[in-house]
Scaffold this active site. Structure first.
Site, mmCIF file in Angstrom:
data_model
loop_
_atom_site.group_PDB
_atom_site.id
_atom_site.type_symbol
_atom_site.label_atom_id
_atom_site.label_comp_id
_atom_site.label_asym_id
_atom_site.label_seq_id
_atom_site.Cartn_x
_atom_site.Cartn_y
_atom_site.Cartn_z
ATOM 1 N N ALA A 197 11.439 7.888 19.936
ATOM 2 C CA ALA A 197 11.191 8.344 21.306
ATOM 3 C C ALA A 197 9.927 9.178 21.360
ATOM 4 C CB ALA A 197 12.369 9.169 21.829
ATOM 5 N N PHE A 228 6.974 13.746 11.535
ATOM 6 C CA PHE A 228 7.407 12.386 11.241
ATOM 7 C C PHE A 228 8.842 12.187 11.725
ATOM 8 C CE2 PHE A 228 4.328 13.310 7.775
ATOM 9 C CZ PHE A 228 3.417 12.292 8.022
ATOM 10 N N ARG A 254 11.478 11.376 1.827
ATOM 11 C CA ARG A 254 11.231 10.131 1.089
ATOM 12 C C ARG A 254 9.851 10.156 0.427
ATOM 13 N NH1 ARG A 254 13.844 7.889 5.637
ATOM 14 N NH2 ARG A 254 11.888 7.142 6.564
ATOM 15 N N ASP A 278 7.112 17.444 25.121
ATOM 16 C CA ASP A 278 6.113 17.744 24.096
ATOM 17 C C ASP A 278 5.693 19.209 24.170
ATOM 18 O OD1 ASP A 278 5.992 15.192 23.048
ATOM 19 O OD2 ASP A 278 4.196 14.617 24.135
ATOM 20 N N LYS A 313 1.452 8.618 -0.137
ATOM 21 C CA LYS A 313 2.171 7.684 -1.005
ATOM 22 C C LYS A 313 1.447 7.491 -2.331
ATOM 23 C CE LYS A 313 4.199 5.062 2.821
ATOM 24 N NZ LYS A 313 4.313 3.736 3.475
ATOM 25 N N LEU A 367 -5.371 12.143 3.596
ATOM 26 C CA LEU A 367 -4.552 11.985 2.394
ATOM 27 C C LEU A 367 -3.598 10.820 2.555
ATOM 28 C CD1 LEU A 367 -3.434 15.646 1.514
ATOM 29 C CD2 LEU A 367 -5.408 14.373 0.650
#
Length: 377
Positions: free
Chosen positions: A135, A94, A101, A166, A72, A69
């Protein structure tokens, strides 16, 4: 399976988010991986490839469905919303603020799906002074002070062997998502989960923060129990250049070992606090273990009540029959290695689906049926 019927929309990339949703998929969740425009999930193209697929991708995305997808675009957003309205969980990783946004953040999703459990994973969290600092795992471990603890024999810090920031963020996120799903059964309302890799890493330091909290001074790693100060919690080189590990600093293990070596006179050193006081015992072990090969020491230690292990490479680790016996290594029909699931239930055990999705392979099915036809059908 425990998560049968749970619908997960995974927007995350690389490791923490995909591992979270992999564990959910292993236990019955229907995971739709939303891949970005272009080449899709980066791990498809990173590292070693076997039979046409990245080993990394195979072992983080098996058992999931894939759709590509462009969030935007109007078409991309339309399909996202069709899925988000029915989803139970959304996972994204993200940089903070990106999903807002794009118009697909928690508040927007909650407005159309109040029961959504929305999980954001980032390096430093959605607020705080480091919020926008870029980072990956290595930088997070460095900022947390953990790299400095990983001091080599030369007294210099070494790169970490595993991406623990992680990994711990992934497990923290899994715990939080499951808590929120459990609570939703009572309230009917979901929640927003803000998981930071740094937070997750620091939360796992209780056994090593003693000195800094008690004295206000930083560690000298080579003097501390966990990093070389204990003779019984230490790595030793063998005659063939291989290594062994003594991994239990309890005095009873030192007594058992020294008795077998005929040197109980050295036991008082093991009773001292970690640090220079134990160095005579450490030096004795260094000299002793250099007299035989690793294989010879493995034979010698058999039947002895001592925390001992050969220092294997990762290939040797996976070749141990015990790993296969526990289901942590299996093979698909093409002979590709598949790492198993560590969450083991007696009733409703997880099922490892070794199939991996081709990029955007499930678009037609998902566009036509949405969540109606999970991959397993």
């Amino acid at each position: 399976m425990k998560l049968e019927g749970v619908k997960v929309l995974d927007l995350s990339l690389f490791l923490p988010g995909p591992m979270l949703t992999l564990m959910m998929a292993d236990h019955g969740a229907d995971v739709i991986k939303v891949e970005p425009a272009g080449e899709g999930e980066p791990s498809r193209h990173i590292g070693y490839v076997k039979n046409g697929a990245s080993v990394w991708f195979r072992n983080t995305h098996r058992g999931k469905r894939s759709i590509q997808l462009d969030l935007k675009s109007e078409d991309g957003k339309a399909l996202f919303w069709a899925l988000a309205k029915e989803a139970d969980v959304v996972v994204e990783a993200f940089r903070p603020g990106v999903v807002d946004r794009l118009g697909v953040g928690y508040e927007a999703v909650r407005a159309v799906n109040p029961g959504i459990v929305y999980c954001s994973i980032s390096a430093f969290g959605q607020d705080g002074p480091n919020r926008d600092r870029p980072a990956h795992d290595l930088a997070v471990e460095a900022l947390a002070g953990v790299i400095a603890l990983n001091e080599g024999q030369d007294g210099k810090p070494a790169s970490p062997h595993m991406p623990v920031a992680d990994a711990l963020a992934s497990l923290t996120a899994l715990s939080g998502v499951l808590m929120a799903l459990l609570r939703r059964q009572t309230t009917g309302v979901g929640d927003y989960l803000d998981v930071a890799m740094l937070d997750s890493l620091l939360a796992w330091t209780p056994n090593v923060t003693g000195k800094i909290f008690a004295t206000g001074e930083p560690h000298t790693p080579k003097h501390e129990r966990s990093w070389g100060g204990s003779a019984m919690f230490q790595l030793y080189e063998c005659a063939d250049g291989q290594w062994i590990a003594l991994g239990g600093s309890e005095v009873k293990f030192a007594r058992n070992l020294l008795d077998s070596l005929g040197r109980l006179d050295l036991l008082p050193y093991a009773e001292l606090q970690p640090g220079p006081g134990q160095y005579p015992l450490r030096d004795f072990y260094r000299e002793t273990f250099r007299t035989r090969t690793r294989a010879e020491w493995e034979t010698w230690f058999e039947g002895k009540d001592v925390c001992f292990a050969p220092v294997r490479n990762l290939k040797e680790g996976f070749e141990d029959p015990a790993v296969a016996a526990r289901g942590m290594l299996a093979f698909d029909a093409e002979g590709n290695e598949v790492v198993g699931t560590p969450i083991r239930f007696r009733e409703e055990p997880g099922v490892v689906d070794p199939a991996i999705p081709e990029l955007d392979a499930d678009r037609g099915q998902i566009t036509k049926h949405g969540w109606a036809l999970p991959r397993s059908t």
